[in-house]
Each structure stands twice: as C-alpha cells, then as structure tokens.
Write a protein that holds these residues in place. Structure first.
Motif, PDB file in Angstrom:
ATOM      1  N   ASP A 157      36.497  44.360  48.445  1.00 38.47           N
ATOM      2  CA  ASP A 157      36.842  44.081  47.056  1.00 38.47           C
ATOM      3  C   ASP A 157      38.319  44.313  46.780  1.00 38.47           C
TER       4      ASP A 157
ATOM      5  N   ASN B 263      33.604  42.302  39.879  1.00 41.09           N
ATOM      6  CA  ASN B 263      34.255  42.516  41.172  1.00 41.09           C
ATOM      7  C   ASN B 263      34.850  41.207  41.670  1.00 41.09           C
TER       8      ASN B 263
ATOM      9  N   MET C  13      36.067  39.610  45.437  1.00 42.96           N
ATOM     10  CA  MET C  13      36.078  39.836  46.882  1.00 42.96           C
ATOM     11  C   MET C  13      36.547  38.578  47.608  1.00 42.96           C
TER      12      MET C  13
END
Length: 246
Positions: free
Chosen positions: A41, A96, A98
């Motif tokens: 992340d 998040n 990523m």
C-alpha cells in the motif's frame, strides 16, 4: 517525452488546450517522482496528512477492506490519474491505494496544488474536470455491480478501460495491455474468479473479445458496445470508433 505528451497533460488536454505556462506547471508536478513496488500500500485507509500523487507509469488499485478481510476494489488508476486527490482535503484517507504493477508516481502536496492553481487558475478547472470524471466512473461502477448482468458488467468494464487508455495514448483502436488478474476483476466487479473466467471464455468462444497474456483485444467492438449498453458520454470524451460502432 515532451511535456505535452505526458499522460496527465494528454488527459487534461481533453478538457482544454493547455498553454505553455500550464504545461510547465504540470511538468513541475513530476519533480518528486518515486518508484513503488506492486503489492504494498502507498496510502492506507485512516492515514493522516498524506500527499496525493500523479501516476506516471504503471497501474494501481483503490480499495476498501471489510472487517473479515473481504476486499472491494473501487477502481483502477492508469497513467495520468491522480492518486488520493479526494482524500487530500480530508483529515484521513478513506481508502487504500496499492500498486498492481511497478509504478512511478510523483508526490503532490495540498500546498503544491494551491500554489499552482493560484498561478494558473484554468488548471484548477481542468483538475476539477478530471475529479468529476472519476466520480462519474464510480457511479457507473455502482450501477454495474448493482444491476448489470455479469457479461454486461465485464464488457462495460473493458470498454471503459479502453477509452481511458486511448485518451492518454496507451491503447490502439481495438486493443490494450492489461496487467489485471481474474482476482482483480472479481474484486472490482462483485463476481468470483471462476465466474470471471467463465465469462471471458464465453467472450473468446463467441468472437467478442480476447484477454490473454496480459492483452485485451476487441474482436467485435460493435457487438461488445451493444451488449454492455456502453455510452461514452459519461467520460466526457469523444471516441469516433465507439460512435461508429453504435
């Protein structure tokens, strides 16, 4: 690569013809560039005082995790997209981000943006257009997960990706490179990986499209557009090929 041909400049250039001053400001946004590896992340849900980033190369995913570990991918970002722009104005990030592949991305702080917008105000309108376009895509994704049948859902998803990549010069008329796995597709579209595999096999066998070895190829674009009910108007960009296919 010239400033005007960078993905961000090409994307914002769909909103307005950019001046030399505006292109220079966009180039400066790339000065704090870093490389990030896939699978870790960049931005965490709940993270405070984070910066936004401009994605120069590679693909990322934005997602949320449920308490039991299930993942919902909200969207994928491609070169020319901002990462974490909305959350830049919040105290904490609400999702998040990523990397799906190795990426290069440049950090942009709220102070950077405010300074740049004060210098070239029209650039602020272009970035607002890009953010509004992202919101329109999230609305379409919600409709897709909630109401479209799996075949329609996958067809619409790939047509949208194709349009986004064409805008920044990363797709041909009927194909594009795509690093996503069937698990990525499943978590983005509310399906199982087995169901995704079955639908993709059906597309291939009926001559609609092929997704193999990291490449998507449209074999019958007109029929795929009809199947998905795809209307590019929500992306606020012109695509003659899609118009001709309808």
């Amino acid at each position: 690569m010239s400033i005007a041909n960078r993905p961000l400049a090409r994307k914002l250039g769909a909103f307005a013809v950019l001046s030399e001053d505006e292109l220079t400001v966009l180039e400066a946004m790339h000065r704090r560039r870093r490389v990030y590896s896939p699978g870790q992340d960049m931005i965490h849900q709940g993270q405070e005082r984070h910066s936004a980033h401009v994605l120069a190369s590679g693909w990322t995913s934005s997602y949320k995790l449920l308490p039991d570990g299930r993942r919902q991918i909200v969207d994928f970002q491609v070169p020319g997209d901002f990462l974490g722009l909305r959350s830049l104005l919040f105290r904490t990030s609400d999702h998040n981000i990523m990397p799906v592949t190795r990426i290069e991305a440049s950090e942009v702080s709220i102070q950077d943006l405010l300074r740049d917008f004060n210098r070239v105000p029209r650039l602020a309108a272009a970035v607002l257009w890009a953010a509004s376009r992202d919101e329109a895509m999230v609305v379409e994704h919600l409709v897709g997960v909630g109401r479209r049948e799996p075949r329609e859902r996958l067809a619409h998803f790939f047509l949208e990706l194709h349009a986004r990549l064409r805008l920044v010069g990363l797709a041909t008329a009927t194909s594009f490179d795509c690093p996503l796995s069937q698990y990525h597709l499943a978590d983005a579209l509310g399906l199982t990986a087995i169901h995704v595999n079955r639908v993709l096999r059906g597309f291939r066998e009926t001559g609609l499209m092929r997704f193999q070895k990291g490449k998507v190829e449209f074999l019958d674009l007109a029929e795929l557009v009809r199947l998905a009910g795809f209307d590019i108007a929500y992306l606020d960009q012109e695509e003659p090929l899609l118009s001709a296919a309808l």
